[in-house]
Write a protein that holds these residues in place. Structure first.
Motif, PDB file in Angstrom:
ATOM      1  N   GLY A 154      -6.568 -20.706  18.057  1.00 24.09           N
ATOM      2  CA  GLY A 154      -5.331 -21.144  18.518  1.00 24.09           C
ATOM      3  C   GLY A 154      -4.340 -21.345  17.737  1.00 24.09           C
ATOM      4  O   GLY A 154      -3.181 -21.120  17.995  1.00 24.09           O
ATOM      5  N   GLY A 155      -4.762 -21.919  16.478  1.00 23.37           N
ATOM      6  CA  GLY A 155      -3.623 -22.278  15.441  1.00 23.37           C
ATOM      7  C   GLY A 155      -3.267 -21.003  14.505  1.00 23.37           C
ATOM      8  O   GLY A 155      -3.108 -19.948  15.117  1.00 23.37           O
ATOM      9  N   ASP A 156      -3.301 -21.251  13.298  1.00 17.58           N
ATOM     10  CA  ASP A 156      -3.117 -20.319  12.277  1.00 17.58           C
ATOM     11  C   ASP A 156      -4.324 -20.003  11.464  1.00 17.58           C
ATOM     12  O   ASP A 156      -5.165 -20.858  11.485  1.00 17.58           O
ATOM     13  N   THR A 157      -4.159 -19.424  10.293  1.00 17.49           N
ATOM     14  CA  THR A 157      -5.214 -18.970   9.404  1.00 17.49           C
ATOM     15  C   THR A 157      -4.775 -18.994   7.971  1.00 17.49           C
ATOM     16  O   THR A 157      -3.307 -18.799   7.928  1.00 17.49           O
ATOM     17  N   GLN A 158      -5.588 -19.176   7.106  1.00 15.04           N
ATOM     18  CA  GLN A 158      -5.250 -19.002   5.821  1.00 15.04           C
ATOM     19  C   GLN A 158      -5.423 -17.472   5.186  1.00 15.04           C
ATOM     20  O   GLN A 158      -5.610 -16.741   6.127  1.00 15.04           O
ATOM     21  N   ASP A 159      -5.450 -17.196   4.023  1.00 11.56           N
ATOM     22  CA  ASP A 159      -5.323 -15.920   3.487  1.00 11.56           C
ATOM     23  C   ASP A 159      -6.538 -14.926   3.847  1.00 11.56           C
ATOM     24  O   ASP A 159      -7.645 -15.720   4.078  1.00 11.56           O
ATOM     25  N   PHE A 160      -6.294 -13.933   3.592  1.00 14.58           N
ATOM     26  CA  PHE A 160      -7.423 -12.713   3.848  1.00 14.58           C
ATOM     27  C   PHE A 160      -8.176 -12.647   5.306  1.00 14.58           C
ATOM     28  O   PHE A 160      -9.226 -12.515   5.439  1.00 14.58           O
ATOM     29  N   LEU A 161      -7.162 -13.124   6.226  1.00 14.50           N
ATOM     30  CA  LEU A 161      -7.686 -12.910   7.527  1.00 14.50           C
ATOM     31  C   LEU A 161      -7.967 -11.349   7.819  1.00 14.50           C
ATOM     32  O   LEU A 161      -7.186 -10.371   7.487  1.00 14.50           O
ATOM     33  N   GLY A 162      -9.363 -11.187   8.396  1.00 13.84           N
ATOM     34  CA  GLY A 162      -9.521  -9.726   8.752  1.00 13.84           C
ATOM     35  C   GLY A 162      -9.666  -9.010   7.320  1.00 13.84           C
ATOM     36  O   GLY A 162      -9.794  -7.747   7.554  1.00 13.84           O
ATOM     37  N   GLU A 163     -10.180  -9.599   6.481  1.00 10.41           N
ATOM     38  CA  GLU A 163     -10.537  -8.516   5.033  1.00 10.41           C
ATOM     39  C   GLU A 163     -11.800  -7.786   5.464  1.00 10.41           C
ATOM     40  O   GLU A 163     -12.549  -8.156   5.888  1.00 10.41           O
ATOM     41  N   TYR A 164     -11.579  -6.499   5.022  1.00 10.83           N
ATOM     42  CA  TYR A 164     -12.979  -5.651   5.155  1.00 10.83           C
ATOM     43  C   TYR A 164     -13.059  -5.416   6.634  1.00 10.83           C
ATOM     44  O   TYR A 164     -14.096  -4.751   7.118  1.00 10.83           O
ATOM     45  N   MET A 165     -12.016  -5.498   7.669  1.00 11.07           N
ATOM     46  CA  MET A 165     -12.512  -5.772   8.885  1.00 11.07           C
ATOM     47  C   MET A 165     -12.915  -4.361   9.361  1.00 11.07           C
ATOM     48  O   MET A 165     -12.347  -3.386   8.965  1.00 11.07           O
ATOM     49  N   ALA A 166     -14.053  -4.092  10.051  1.00  5.95           N
ATOM     50  CA  ALA A 166     -14.564  -2.753  10.343  1.00  5.95           C
ATOM     51  C   ALA A 166     -14.447  -2.507  11.975  1.00  5.95           C
ATOM     52  O   ALA A 166     -14.755  -1.447  12.604  1.00  5.95           O
ATOM     53  N   GLY A 167     -14.131  -3.706  12.730  1.00  5.45           N
ATOM     54  CA  GLY A 167     -14.124  -3.669  14.270  1.00  5.45           C
ATOM     55  C   GLY A 167     -14.119  -4.747  14.910  1.00  5.45           C
ATOM     56  O   GLY A 167     -13.860  -5.944  14.207  1.00  5.45           O
ATOM     57  N   HIS A 189      -2.424 -11.480   2.252  1.00  4.88           N
ATOM     58  CA  HIS A 189      -3.681 -10.513   2.292  1.00  4.88           C
ATOM     59  C   HIS A 189      -4.255 -10.217   3.542  1.00  4.88           C
ATOM     60  O   HIS A 189      -5.543 -10.152   3.789  1.00  4.88           O
ATOM     61  N   ILE A 190      -3.593 -10.044   4.614  1.00  2.53           N
ATOM     62  CA  ILE A 190      -4.038  -9.972   5.777  1.00  2.53           C
ATOM     63  C   ILE A 190      -4.539  -8.460   6.147  1.00  2.53           C
ATOM     64  O   ILE A 190      -3.789  -7.642   5.726  1.00  2.53           O
ATOM     65  N   GLY A 191      -5.425  -8.468   6.477  1.00  4.67           N
ATOM     66  CA  GLY A 191      -6.204  -6.947   6.765  1.00  4.67           C
ATOM     67  C   GLY A 191      -6.480  -6.299   5.403  1.00  4.67           C
ATOM     68  O   GLY A 191      -6.358  -5.005   5.653  1.00  4.67           O
ATOM     69  N   THR A 192      -6.743  -6.947   4.172  1.00  7.57           N
ATOM     70  CA  THR A 192      -6.855  -6.302   3.330  1.00  7.57           C
ATOM     71  C   THR A 192      -8.276  -5.476   3.203  1.00  7.57           C
ATOM     72  O   THR A 192      -9.270  -5.946   3.672  1.00  7.57           O
TER      73      THR A 192
END
Ligand code: SF4
Ligand code: SF4
Lengths: 267, 510
Positions: A154-167, A189-192
């Motif tokens: 609902g709120g926000d996120t700190q760094d590296f959201l979705g890092e290495y995300m594969a699905g 670094h979102i989606g790194t």
């Protein structure tokens, strides 16, 4: 495991049965004792387990393979629902690190915020966090056939959201205190290293906040239809205004390639 | 401007040359059919068989299967200008990288000539006093239990009979102190996995899934399976955790300490996708660290998460690569609740690793083992976890020396694959293993029959076990337990004082 029912409610660890529900007082219980009681109740086939006075006990919901409802009053400890496969957990306060670690199926609803690595390696099920989360949310989240994990923040996120995300699907609403006020995302670094899945951000980010393996584009109406059911589900849990949330602009973030490391090696 | 140079003559020299005795050759084309690297071909017009040696990897499949022994594969004798600094390997690597722009990749374990301490350690035998034992006539115990041992045993009485009051935590029971190392389905073929699983079940020991999940058909060997939980968490789900005899958290591996790994998308076939639970054709990335483990406390958290998820019914092992401060890390691992700690030395194998990492990072297993065993003893916590060592165990003698240095058991990976036919050509990462091992190509993998594979492995374990008994008997010992950490039965040959100190052994003659 057979459970002895004791009616001296209020004492630590005491069980109570109320209208087919089991109530456990977690005060002063070690996580092993508490989880044993929860697992025991679940294996008896009860529908709902209400756990009161939870105070940092870890691994709640882990090792249970039934769709039992677990209602947590208090703050559960790390790895809530780790490796979980079925239960539906509600937390009335904040949660700590590792919510839904390597979770396979089930539901976690947190009426507050959660710490780092929410949904790490999550492969199925749904997680709803009313407020913000810490670092590395949805790191290495993956999907497989019918298993498609969903994380709504609902709120926000700190760094590296979705890092290495594969699905899987991550939706970040950027609400402030559950209200419609849109905040600016500060996460970097979102989606790194992202190589699959989708992240929807309600709000804007600068180019430099995005990992080089990820691409951000404005979400189309068709894209938004994808997230509508989950935004509505979120609104249902936390009494938010789904229509106004859906009325705003979202960014869609996806992986540049499913093969981020193709061509790296000398064959 | 980077990118592969196409269409130009490569500066690389063939690594191997192939001599074909034309008089012996019967043009059967076995070599042509057997080579997935497409080295050999038959030319009808000339009625002759030719070879493109630039493609040869030296796996010797052709020479082994040629019905008339017409083939000799030999190292290319062409000399680079003599130079101790700019050797052939160094130059060839630079040519390769300047032509491709890529990271050098290799397979199997480090092949450089760091000292192999096993070969500098000799064993003791009884003479005159403390008579030796003949294992053919007298009982000899190789059975080994892995897991945490209590600080003390409390024995009480129940119904007039003595009974154990101390609760023993779950243990793995091995009939011989040798297990098969973690090798993932993906790195090796299904048939190779099945060979290992069947052999482990038959020999009363364990094999390890590696980080690629467990194929559904192999669940029936669960009682002999150690399931790995690595940073990618591939195929880790409730059934997988439940079916395992033990769980192993993989922090690192000897062939590539400190880095993650990835199975390239082209190897993620339908079956592998099902087992790893990821979509077909995507890169399967294992991050370098577990992102839920940044400290010993976090490691404890995952160890107990796994115990909780499996109702405290099985031991949890933690595997690290042997590095400079392994002893301190191992102490932390034991305190974090690991029941088994696994040390994988610099010579440990892999399906694919960057060459520079494989050959330059980590320490030899002998030194790491001695240091870790010492440290845990000094701290009085050696009983709280078993030590398993891996990375370059080549023979039963290596096993005996490892146990005398302090190990409870060993893992063999390369040796097991060699038993299945591997010729250590180090080209596993190409996926074209002509021996049907490191490949997902059904045409190649059916060359390895799991039934035959299992028999070869069981034979190897049987032979090694017997040799171990002979060595134990020679020392007048009748149980492997009595050898564990018994460094008095070891002596060093040609080692420096410092090396002897670390190994905790005397020099031969002393
Ligand atoms: S396998 Fe041997 S005999 Fe057959 S074609 Fe090749 S070299 Fe000749
Ligand atoms: S497994 Fe196959 S490719 Fe790998 S070293 Fe052995 S023979 Fe070569």
């Amino acid at each position: 495991m057979k459970i002895d029912v004791d009616h001296h409610a209020g004492l630590p660890g005491v069980f109570m049965r109320v209208d087919g529900r089991v109530k456990i007082n977690a005060r002063h219980l070690h996580y092993r004792e508490l989880n044993n009681m929860i697992k025991g109740a679940a294996s008896e086939g009860v529908e709902e387990i209400v756990v009161e006075n939870v105070f940092g006990q870890r691994y709640i919901g882990s090792g249970i393979r039934r769709p039992v409802r677990i209602v947590i009053h208090g703050v559960p400890g790390n790895d809530l629902g780790a490796f979980m496969d079925g239960p539906r957990i509600t937390v009335d306060r904040n949660a700590q690190d590792g919510v839904g670690n390597t979770m396979n199926s089930g539901l976690i609803v947190v009426h507050g915020r959660a710490g780092d690595i929410v949904a790490m390696g999550m492969r199925g099920g749904r997680i709803f966090i009313r407020d913000g989360v810490g670092y590395r949310a949805a790191i290495h989240m993956k999907e497989y056939r019918k298993l498609r994990p969903v994380l709504v923040i609902g709120g926000d996120t700190q760094d590296f959201l979705g890092e290495y995300m594969a699905g899987g699907l991550v939706i970040v609403l950027g609400l402030k205190g559950g209200k419609g006020k849109r905040s600016r995302f500060r996460a970097r670094h979102i989606g790194t290293g992202m190589h699959g899945g989708l992240i929807f951000l309600r709000g804007e980010i600068e180019e430099h906040q995005l990992g080089k393996e990820a691409v951000a584009v404005p979400a189309t109406q068709e894209d938004k239809e994808l997230i509508r059911p989950f935004v509505e589900e979120y609104a249902g849990y936390f009494a938010a205004d789904a229509a106004s949330i859906m009325g705003s602009d979202f960014l869609k973030i996806y992986a540049r390639s499913h093969r981020p490391f193709g061509g790296l090696y000398a064959y | 401007m980077i990118g592969r140079l196409e269409g130009l003559k490569s500066y690389l020299l063939p690594q191997f040359l192939i001599d074909r005795d034309d008089y012996r050759c019967i043009r059967c084309e076995v070599c042509a059919r057997q080579c997935a690297f497409e080295v050999h071909w038959y030319d009808e017009e000339e009625d002759a068989v030719f070879a493109d040696e630039s493609k040869c990897v030296g796996c010797l499949r052709c020479a082994t299967l040629c019905p008339t022994n017409a083939l000799v594969v030999r190292h290319n004798p062409t000399q680079h200008p003599p130079n101790a600094n700019w050797t052939r390997e160094v130059l060839q690597n630079i040519y390769k990288q300047s032509e491709t722009g890529g990271v050098l990749l290799t397979g199997m374990g480090c092949d450089t000539d760091y000292p192999i301490y096993w070969d500098r350690i000799v064993l003791d035998a009884s003479q005159v006093t403390n008579p030796s034992i003949d294992p053919l006539r007298e009982p000899m115990e190789l059975r080994t239990y892995l897991g945490a041992k209590p600080d003390a045993l409390k024995v009480g009485r129940k119904g007039g009979k003595p009974s154990l009051e101390t609760r023993i935590t779950p243990q793995l029971k091995l009939e011989t102190p040798i297990m098969f190392s973690a090798i993932s389905y993906g790195a090796i073929s299904y048939n190779a996995c099945e060979s290992l699983a069947r052999a482990a079940a038959e020999a009363g020991t364990y094999y390890n899934t590696g980080e690629g999940g467990l194929h559904r058909n192999l669940y029936k060997y669960g009682e002999h399976t150690i399931c790995q939980v690595a940073s990618g968490r591939f195929g880790v789900h409730a059934d997988y955790l439940e079916v395992a005899a033990a769980l192993e958290i993989k922090i690192g591996q000897g062939a590539k300490p400190g880095i993650g790994g990835h199975l390239p998308g082209e190897k993620v076939s339908a079956e592998i996708s099902r087992t790893r639970m990821i979509p077909k054709g995507t890169d399967a990335l294992s991050p370098a660290p577990h992102h839920d483990i940044y400290s010993i406390e976090d490691l404890a958290q995952l160890i107990y998460a796994l115990k909780e998820a499996t109702h405290w019914s099985k031991p949890v092992s933690v595997k690290i690569a042997a590095v400079h401060n392994s002893a301190a890390i191992a102490s932390g691992m034991v305190r974090a609740g690991a029941d088994i700690i696994v040390l994988d030395g610099i010579r440990g194998g892999t399906g694919a690793a960057p060459t520079m990492i494989r050959d330059n990072v980590g320490i030899p297993i002998e030194l790491a083992l001695a240091a870790v065993d010492d440290r845990l003893r000094q701290e009085g916590i050696r009983n709280r976890a078993s030590i398993v060592v891996a990375g370059g165990i080549r023979s039963s003698a290596d096993v005996v020396k490892a146990i005398a240095l302090g190990a409870d058991a060993v893992y063999i990976g390369t040796a097991a694959l060699v038993a299945l036919g591997c010729h250590v050509c180090q080209k596993c990462y190409t996926g074209k293993c002509n021996w049907g091992i490191a490949t997902q190509d059904p045409y190649l993998s059916k060359r390895l029959n799991p039934e035959v594979g299992a028999r070869r492995l069981v034979n190897l374990l049987r032979a090694w076990s017997h040799e171990i008994m002979e060595m134990l008997g020679g020392m007048g010992i009748n149980a492997i337990e009595s050898l564990r950490g018994n460094r008095l039965r070891l002596r060093g040959v040609g080692l420096t004082r410092e090396e002897l100190d670390i190994l905790g052994i005397k020099h031969a003659g002393a």
